[in-house]
Each structure stands twice: as structure tokens, then as C-alpha cells.
Motif scaffolding. Structure first.
Motif, PDB file in Angstrom:
ATOM      1  N   MET A  40      66.583  23.731  50.742  1.00 20.82           N
ATOM      2  CA  MET A  40      66.424  23.922  49.299  1.00 20.82           C
ATOM      3  C   MET A  40      66.941  25.307  48.900  1.00 20.82           C
ATOM      4  N   ASN A  61      67.145  28.779  47.325  1.00 21.66           N
ATOM      5  CA  ASN A  61      66.219  29.835  46.923  1.00 21.66           C
ATOM      6  C   ASN A  61      67.007  30.851  46.087  1.00 21.66           C
ATOM      7  N   LYS A  97      66.196  33.499  44.436  1.00 17.75           N
ATOM      8  CA  LYS A  97      65.898  34.902  44.714  1.00 17.75           C
ATOM      9  C   LYS A  97      66.667  35.364  45.952  1.00 17.75           C
ATOM     10  N   LYS A  98      66.697  34.523  46.973  1.00 17.32           N
ATOM     11  CA  LYS A  98      67.423  34.865  48.198  1.00 17.32           C
ATOM     12  C   LYS A  98      68.916  34.974  47.936  1.00 17.32           C
ATOM     13  N   GLU A 135      75.507  23.869  45.882  1.00 13.09           N
ATOM     14  CA  GLU A 135      74.219  24.096  46.541  1.00 13.09           C
ATOM     15  C   GLU A 135      74.423  24.365  48.032  1.00 13.09           C
ATOM     16  N   ILE A 166      73.390  28.009  49.597  1.00 11.83           N
ATOM     17  CA  ILE A 166      72.349  28.125  50.622  1.00 11.83           C
ATOM     18  C   ILE A 166      72.873  28.901  51.822  1.00 11.83           C
ATOM     19  N   SER A 213      73.514  32.601  51.061  1.00 10.52           N
ATOM     20  CA  SER A 213      72.275  33.380  50.973  1.00 10.52           C
ATOM     21  C   SER A 213      71.838  33.892  52.343  1.00 10.52           C
TER      22      SER A 213
END
Length: 324
Positions: free
Chosen positions: A1, A3, A5-6, A228, A232, A235
Motif C-alpha cells: 500500500m 504511504n 508520507k514515506k 502506485e 511504492i 519511497s
């Protein structure tokens, strides 16, 4: 998923790496020193040590990488001139490496398969058809050989190459479908090392199946999945092998290439993006169609002239002047 913020924290680190972490003066000094060395070798016409010319091309890429990041990532002025010089330098690395495959059969290449594919798709996006075709022929001739090893783990690299083949109606190893799987299977039969080649391209499989869809809703959904997936992995800056490097982590060139080839086919694309990745300065660069050739970097020009003069078999000699 995903994130968010990350992602934001990783992007700040990514940006700071070029804003304060990279020592541009040191990079420039190395480039200038190598330029001086190339000039000396050229003046002496020193064929005994001319492999140094090839090795020194790496400093051109590093130098222009820093300029590109400052132009786009820090100053946000959308200039692509330095990015173009980087792709030309990779092209020259390939052309020069071809000359040494007999003299130095164990010589390590200065490039990776992923970088060659990246250059191929950028030439395509730039509209540099002659150079694109020359580089593709190099890939065809050297694919899987000592100067273009293809044991590559990055799924997006295999996706880009297969999408290019489909778009241009070309083949590699008599295939433009499930290319990574085809290569892996052939390597398994030949008992050639293939551990890194992915068995499954995940989200990219569905994109390759539907890349020519006329349904805007389908391509929107697929692009969102790609965004996405990329976000991910980006990040995980410094950790992920796929999009975790500090050079291109937040440059979604695989998505930009998909949008480019669809546009060239007259197919609908999303007009606006709400996610973080597709609104970074690198994602919003203004690449013209076609993109003008830059004035060739002096070091690149000297290297090209040396090889043209001393090696009739140098591939560009077969094609006249390039990048103009």
C-alpha cells in the motif's frame, strides 16, 4: 500500500542529494580533467591507450546528470538539454565498446542493459529516428552477448523494451511478446545464468496487453497502477533495486514513454494527474516532438572524431554525421 508520507520523505532526500549532497565542483573537475586527457590522446593519435576514451565517457554522463538535476529538479526550468547529452554519451559508449570486443574480450562495459534501453526509448521520444535505428541494430546484434548482457532484474526495463518492439513492430529473438520470459527460458535451456531475469512483469503485463486500448478509462486505471507501483518502490530510496536509485527514482520515464507511444498512435491519454509522481518536475518536462539536437559536448565530439578517423569499422562511419 502506498504511504504518502514515506513518498514525501523519500522525495526530500532525493532532492537534497542533488541540492546539497552532490559535490558539483568535484564532478566538474573530473570531467575537465578527463576532457584534457582525451585532448592529449587525440593530439598524439594514441591507439595503444585509446580505450581510455571509452572509460572517460562515464564522466560526461555524471557531469550532465548533475546539470540536468539542477536544471529540472532544483531550478524547475524544464530544460532537457543535459538529459540529451547523457543519452548521446550512452550511445557513444555502445558504439565504442563494439570496437574493443576482440581486443579486450574480458573488458567490462561502462553501461548496463537498463541504460541502453533507457537511451533507446529517449531517442524514440526525442524523434531522433536515425540514432534510434542505429542503437536498435546494436541491441539486435549484441543482445545477450559479452557487450550487452541482459541478466536484468528491473521489470520496467523489460516492459520498456517490449513496448518499444510492439510500437515499432520489431522483434528480438523472433519475439515481441513475453520477451523476458522468452529470454529466461532460452537461458535455462542453454544453462546460462538467468536468476535476475523476472518471471513475471506484474502490473506491466496488463499494460502490454492493453497498451493500444481506445478506452480512456482502461488506460487511466493502468497508469494509476503503474504510478502506485513506481511510487511504492521509489519511497524505498536507497533500498529498492527497481526505482530506489538516486538518479531516476522519481523520474517516471516508463509511464511517459507509454503516454508518448499512445499519443503517436492517436490514442486517448489522461490529461491531468492528481498523484505526486506525475507532478514532479521531471515528470512535467516539456519534451518537444521532435526534440532539437543539442550542440554536441566537446569531449563527446573529440571521442567520436578519434574513432571515426582511426577505425573504419566504427559503426557511425556507416551512417555519416549524427545528432544534427
Amino acid at each position: 500500500m502506498l504511504n504518502i508520507k514515506k513518498v514525501n520523505l523519500a522525495y526530500k532526500r532525493y532532492q537534497q542529494n542533488f541540492e546539497t549532497g552532490t559535490k558539483f565542483e568535484r564532478i566538474k573537475a573530473r570531467y575537465l580533467n578527463n576532457k584534457k586527457e582525451v585532448m592529449e590522446l587525440s593530439e598524439l593519435n594514441d591507439k595503444e591507450r585509446d580505450h581510455i576514451l571509452l572509460i572517460n565517457l562515464g564522466s560526461v554522463i555524471t557531469y550532465y546528470l548533475s546539470i540536468w538535476k539542477n536544471d529540472v529538479l532544483i531550478s524547475q526550468n524544464n530544460r532537457v538539454e543535459a538529459l540529451k547529452q547523457m543519452q548521446i554519451a550512452v550511445f557513444q559508449q555502445c558504439m565504442a565498446q563494439d570496437l574493443y570486443k576482440v581486443r579486450y574480450p574480458q573488458m567490462m562495459t561502462e553501461y548496463r542493459f537498463r541504460e541502453v534501453v533507457m537511451t533507446l526509448i529517449h531517442f524514440t521520444m526525442f524523434g531522433w529516428n536515425r540514432e534510434e535505428n542505429i542503437l536498435f541494430e546494436f541491441i539486435v546484434e549484441q543482445f545477450g552477448g559479452s557487450i550487452l548482457e541482459v541478466e536484468e532484474s528491473n521489470k520496467h526495463t523489460w516492459f520498456l523494451l517490449e513496448l518499444y518492439l510492439k510500437y515499432r513492430n520489431k522483434e528480438l529473438w523472433e519475439s515481441n511478446h513475453n520477451l523476458s520470459k522468452t529470454v529466461k527460458e532460452k537461458y535455462l535451456k542453454a544453462k546460462v545464468k538467468n536468476d535476475l531475469i523476472p518471471d513475471d512483469l506484474e502490473v506491466y503485463n496488463e499494460v502490454l496487453t492493453n497498451w493500444e486500448t481506445k478506452e480512456l478509462s482502461i488506460i487511466k486505471s493502468l497508469v494509476n497502477e503503474m504510478v502506485e507501483y513506481h511510487s511504492i518502490l521509489a519511497s524505498g530510496l536507497g533500498e529498492s533495486l527497481e526505482f530506489g536509485d538516486f538518479r531516476y527514482a522519481f523520474y517516471p520515464y516508463e509511464i511517459l514513454f507509454l503516454l508518448h507511444v499512445r499519443k503517436k498512435r492517436g490514442l486517448p491519454n489522461p490529461e491531468h494527474f492528481d498523484d505526486f509522481l506525475m507532478n514532479t518536475p521531471e515528470a512535467k518536462m516539456n519534451i518537444q516532438d521532435p526534440e532539437p539536437y543539442p550542440e554536441l559536448d566537446p569531449l563527446l565530439k573529440m571521442v567520436d572524431e578519434f574513432y571515426r578517423k582511426n577505425y573504419p569499422e566504427y559503426i557511425p562511419n556507416q551512417h555519416g554525421e549524427l545528432f544534427q
